[in-house]
Design a protein around this motif. Structure first.
Motif, PDB file in Angstrom:
ATOM      1  N   THR A 151     -10.515 -23.346   5.466  1.00 58.91           N
ATOM      2  CA  THR A 151     -10.899 -22.409   6.535  1.00 58.91           C
ATOM      3  C   THR A 151     -12.209 -22.868   7.189  1.00 58.91           C
ATOM      4  N   ASP A 174      -2.687 -18.342   6.498  1.00 61.37           N
ATOM      5  CA  ASP A 174      -2.873 -18.030   5.077  1.00 61.37           C
ATOM      6  C   ASP A 174      -2.507 -16.552   4.992  1.00 61.37           C
ATOM      7  N   ASP A 179      -8.775 -15.468   5.857  1.00 62.82           N
ATOM      8  CA  ASP A 179     -10.110 -14.897   6.099  1.00 62.82           C
ATOM      9  C   ASP A 179     -10.790 -15.492   7.328  1.00 62.82           C
ATOM     10  N   ASP A 254      -4.620 -22.675  10.147  1.00 62.87           N
ATOM     11  CA  ASP A 254      -5.351 -22.657   8.882  1.00 62.87           C
ATOM     12  C   ASP A 254      -4.340 -22.192   7.834  1.00 62.87           C
TER      13      ASP A 254
END
Ligand SMILES: Nc1ncnc2c1ncn2[C@@H]1O[C@H](COP(=O)(O)OP(=O)(O)OP(=O)(O)O)[C@@H](O)[C@H]1O
Ligand SMILES: [Mg+2]
Length: 371
Positions: A151, A174, A179, A254
């Motif tokens: 990330t 993800d 996040d 990501d």
């Protein structure tokens, strides 16, 4: 160089011929499917620019199937490649949305040029006046170890590319514990599972689910809670990319640390996969195992390695290269202070600390021509 994604539709005995005829540097050959309902399903779920149908006969059953594709895949060009000039097949072709008929006695180069010009024509037809079309590049940031820095790399790469003047979309895939929103201090906003629930993949709808970060990067967030992760399927990832692929210079995924179906789909769609590793023996062992799997899936050629947290251990770049038998594309130094401060503030390193070692390493990498 442009890479047009081409899928062939042919009977098994024509598969080889189709593959040979479509062998061109400008083409990315996505395989051959049969002209049946399973084949049509595959076309619906694949992001392609042109479908080349290789056949000498089109039954009314066939045209019904092709019409289904024509009605739902607006950005797809359908081309018939046939050995006959029979007027009947031409009429059938026209009735189901086939845009061009080519004959197998034409020169291979001419067939390929015609396909390219048909795609170009279709693309410009789809462009509204004043709306720019982009030849997007899809990048995945992946790695088998949790906490390796995927990330960190994807967020900072996205922002650095946007600062370079590129138009960037960052997709947090993800799905359970994404996040990106924390790293970029994004307030509660619509997510990929909300988009999937709406089940409309027109560009206008997908755009309405994207958050615009202060840097200009557009972000599609991961679900707010892990239980929504399973709502998102590989076909949805495909549909989203289909909608946005002409609207960005770079689309960055990501990814989480497991090879689940959506991750595999993202890897499949990507032009380059950045595999993040850290200088630890266990990580290298996992990376090696994972590369064996990616090799079997014919995905390993697009992988480039990034060594993150360099300096944390006695294992150095050359040790990593010899263990993996691969080159390292980028080395990012270990700098816990800068990276943690950036996450806690929700401001990417390339904005908060562009002069830090990590900041400079990422910016220098992104500013190369060939990314
Ligand atoms: N170059 C670096 N130097 C020091 N620490 C780093 C570096 N890069 C990342 N980190 C730290 O490692 C931790 C994990 O980073 P990050 O969340 O980017 O990894 P990840 O691979 O995305 O993890 P996950 O698998 O959980 O998604 C963070 O605390 C981050 O600050
Ligand atoms: Mg992560």
């Amino acid at each position: 160089m442009k890479h047009y994604k081409i899928l062939a539709m042919a009977s098994m005995e024509n598969e080889k011929k189709a593959e040979e005829l479509l062998d061109n540097d400008s083409f990315k050959y996505m395989g051959t499917v049969l002209l049946d309902s399973k084949g049509v399903g595959k076309v619906m779920n694949t992001s392609v620019d042109a479908l080349v149908i290789v056949t000498d006969v089109l039954t009314s059953e066939d045209t019904k199937l092709l019409e289904r594709i024509y009605m739902s895949k607006k950005n797809l060009v359908m081309i018939l490649l046939t050995g006959t000039r029979d007027i009947e097949i031409l009429t059938e072709a026209m009735s189901c949305g086939i845009g061009k008929v080519l004959t197998t006695d034409m020169e291979q180069s001419q067939i390929q040029e015609e396909i390219i010009s048909e795609i170009a024509k279709n693309r410009s037809r789809g462009t509204d006046a004043g709306e720019q079309k982009y030849d997007s590049k899809i990048l995945s940031v992946f790695g088998t170890k949790g906490g390796a820095g995927k990330t960190t790399v994807s967020v900072n790469m996205a922002v650095a590319l946007q600062k370079k003047g590129k138009k960037v979309l960052l997709i947090d895939l993800d799905l359970q514990f994404g996040d990106v929103g924390v790293f970029m201090d994004i307030p509660v906003y619509d997510t990929i599972s909300d988009l999937v629930a709406e089940n409309d993949y027109s560009l206008a709808t997908v755009n309405s689910y994207l958050y615009t970060h202060s840097s200009g990067v557009r972000v599609l967030l991961a679900p707010q809670s892990p239980e929504f992760a399973e709502l998102v399927k590989p076909t949805h990832v495909n549909a989203i990319i289909d909608a946005v692929k002409d609207s960005y210079d770079y689309i960055i995924f990501d990814l989480g640390p497991t090879l689940d179906d959506c991750v595999l789909q993202a890897l499949e769609l990507s032009d380059t996969v950045y595999f993040i590793i850290t200088p630890e023996i266990s990580t290298l062992k996992n990376a090696k195992n994972c590369m064996n799997v990616l090799n079997t899936l014919e995905l390993s050629k697009k992988v480039k390695f990034i060594l993150n947290k360099d300096g944390d251990s006695y294992v150095k770049k050359k040790d990593v290269e010899s263990t993996l038998d691969e080159d390292i594309e980028l080395v990012i130094s270990s700098d816990p202070k800068t990276t943690i401060a950036s996450i806690n503030r929700g401001v990417p390193i390339v904005i908060a600390s562009p002069k830090s070692k990590v900041g400079k390493e990422i910016i220098r990498f992104v500013n190369r021509d060939e990314i």
